[in-house]
Design a protein around this motif. Sequence first.
Motif, PDB file in Angstrom:
ATOM      1  N   PRO A 195       0.691  -1.385  -0.039  1.00 34.33           N
ATOM      2  CA  PRO A 195      -0.039   0.018   0.028  1.00 34.33           C
ATOM      3  C   PRO A 195       0.972   1.132  -0.184  1.00 34.33           C
ATOM      4  O   PRO A 195       0.365   2.184  -0.460  1.00 34.33           O
ATOM      5  N   GLN A 196       1.911   1.374   0.749  1.00 33.13           N
ATOM      6  CA  GLN A 196       2.998   2.505   0.842  1.00 33.13           C
ATOM      7  C   GLN A 196       3.309   2.644  -0.534  1.00 33.13           C
ATOM      8  O   GLN A 196       3.367   3.908  -1.145  1.00 33.13           O
ATOM      9  N   GLN A 197       4.002   1.647  -1.169  1.00 33.48           N
ATOM     10  CA  GLN A 197       4.472   1.728  -2.283  1.00 33.48           C
ATOM     11  C   GLN A 197       3.474   2.280  -3.495  1.00 33.48           C
ATOM     12  O   GLN A 197       3.854   3.095  -4.410  1.00 33.48           O
ATOM     13  N   PHE A 198       2.230   1.918  -3.317  1.00 33.12           N
ATOM     14  CA  PHE A 198       1.242   2.249  -4.341  1.00 33.12           C
ATOM     15  C   PHE A 198       1.074   3.970  -4.184  1.00 33.12           C
ATOM     16  O   PHE A 198       0.981   4.562  -5.169  1.00 33.12           O
ATOM     17  N   VAL A 199       1.094   4.230  -3.069  1.00 31.85           N
ATOM     18  CA  VAL A 199       0.640   5.628  -2.774  1.00 31.85           C
ATOM     19  C   VAL A 199       2.005   6.475  -3.388  1.00 31.85           C
ATOM     20  O   VAL A 199       1.419   7.453  -4.019  1.00 31.85           O
ATOM     21  N   LEU A 200       2.998   6.008  -3.275  1.00 32.68           N
ATOM     22  CA  LEU A 200       4.157   6.712  -3.473  1.00 32.68           C
ATOM     23  C   LEU A 200       4.091   6.669  -5.313  1.00 32.68           C
ATOM     24  O   LEU A 200       4.699   7.953  -5.799  1.00 32.68           O
ATOM     25  N   PHE A 233      10.016  15.731  -2.131  1.00 34.37           N
ATOM     26  CA  PHE A 233       9.557  15.372  -3.323  1.00 34.37           C
ATOM     27  C   PHE A 233      10.835  14.934  -4.471  1.00 34.37           C
ATOM     28  O   PHE A 233      10.826  13.877  -4.758  1.00 34.37           O
ATOM     29  N   THR A 234      11.851  15.807  -4.438  1.00 33.28           N
ATOM     30  CA  THR A 234      13.074  15.466  -5.131  1.00 33.28           C
ATOM     31  C   THR A 234      13.745  14.188  -4.668  1.00 33.28           C
ATOM     32  O   THR A 234      14.001  13.405  -5.816  1.00 33.28           O
ATOM     33  N   ARG A 235      13.778  13.872  -3.616  1.00 27.07           N
ATOM     34  CA  ARG A 235      14.522  12.768  -3.076  1.00 27.07           C
ATOM     35  C   ARG A 235      13.651  11.372  -3.493  1.00 27.07           C
ATOM     36  O   ARG A 235      14.113  10.535  -4.246  1.00 27.07           O
ATOM     37  N   THR A 236      12.316  11.643  -3.245  1.00 29.09           N
ATOM     38  CA  THR A 236      11.341  10.267  -3.724  1.00 29.09           C
ATOM     39  C   THR A 236      11.517  10.281  -5.233  1.00 29.09           C
ATOM     40  O   THR A 236      11.538   9.229  -5.799  1.00 29.09           O
ATOM     41  N   PHE A 237      11.314  11.301  -5.922  1.00 26.50           N
ATOM     42  CA  PHE A 237      11.082  11.231  -7.494  1.00 26.50           C
ATOM     43  C   PHE A 237      12.576  10.842  -7.897  1.00 26.50           C
ATOM     44  O   PHE A 237      12.397   9.933  -8.987  1.00 26.50           O
ATOM     45  N   GLY A 238      13.640  11.223  -7.250  1.00 27.35           N
ATOM     46  CA  GLY A 238      14.985  10.615  -7.807  1.00 27.35           C
ATOM     47  C   GLY A 238      15.178   9.085  -7.670  1.00 27.35           C
ATOM     48  O   GLY A 238      15.557   8.236  -8.539  1.00 27.35           O
ATOM     49  N   ARG A 239      14.670   8.756  -6.489  1.00 24.92           N
ATOM     50  CA  ARG A 239      14.762   7.289  -6.056  1.00 24.92           C
ATOM     51  C   ARG A 239      13.935   6.349  -7.144  1.00 24.92           C
ATOM     52  O   ARG A 239      14.496   5.377  -7.390  1.00 24.92           O
ATOM     53  N   LEU A 240      12.840   6.918  -7.244  1.00 25.10           N
ATOM     54  CA  LEU A 240      11.584   6.107  -8.193  1.00 25.10           C
ATOM     55  C   LEU A 240      11.761   6.272  -9.620  1.00 25.10           C
ATOM     56  O   LEU A 240      11.450   5.302 -10.480  1.00 25.10           O
TER      57      LEU A 240
END
Length: 257
Positions: A195-200, A233-240
């Motif tokens: 569920p957490q991955q889906f939200v991200l 946002f930048t960290r998460t966007f870059g990781r994914l």
Amino acid sequence: MSTLTTAPAQAPTWPGALELLTALGEPMLALMDELPTTMFCAKDVDGRYVAVNQAFVGRTVERSRRAVVGRCAGDLFIASLAAHYAQQDAAVLSTGRPVRHVLELIRRPGGGPGWYLTSKQPVRLAGRVVGLVSVSEDLRTQDTADVALNSLSRVVELVRERIAGTITVADMAAAAGCSVSTLDRRMRKVFSLSPQQFVLRARIDHAAPLLTSGDVPIAEVAARSGFCDQAAFTRTFGRLTGETPAQFRRRAAAVPG
């Protein structure tokens, strides 16, 4: 040799169609024609169907591929579903990025509904986007009261509605009408995501078109997509995605077509 490319009705000759068929190649078209429960289609940049398999035809108002090729979604599906497809296609073609595992209830006018997971990929030829391909996998249920699938559709809607705000796993489980552990099992089975991955993923999918539509500041894109600040946002966007929001914006702007 695939009937998608040898039958006269399946050999469209307008320039955009020929480019798309060239980019795809006959082996891929032949393979897609072998999928009995997975809808496949290829569309040019104007939204016209260039190739489809029989599973796709079975969910339209028509009975043959001859009647489908060269037409658009609005000619074949109910208005709300056609509009949904057009929105998806525009995002794929404008950003050059795929959409993956979108849960959809596809209805045939006058017929029964079925649950599908849809993914779409842009198709390029010599660096230009010349169309897209779409596959919709039948989740093998004809029962619209199916508990697991209906519960996940409610979760998907909850995430969409609250994309800019707080979304907890407990909220998602409540929407699904099940326990957190049951929700986790169902989401991993259908989406291959927690569920957490889906939200991200939903937040990143929401942010991507905002980054490429106009000059919305990255900080505002972050806020609209539910991130507490631009740095997060930048960290998460870059990781994914493998690139920062700014890099993604620049690359998308440079993609021809």
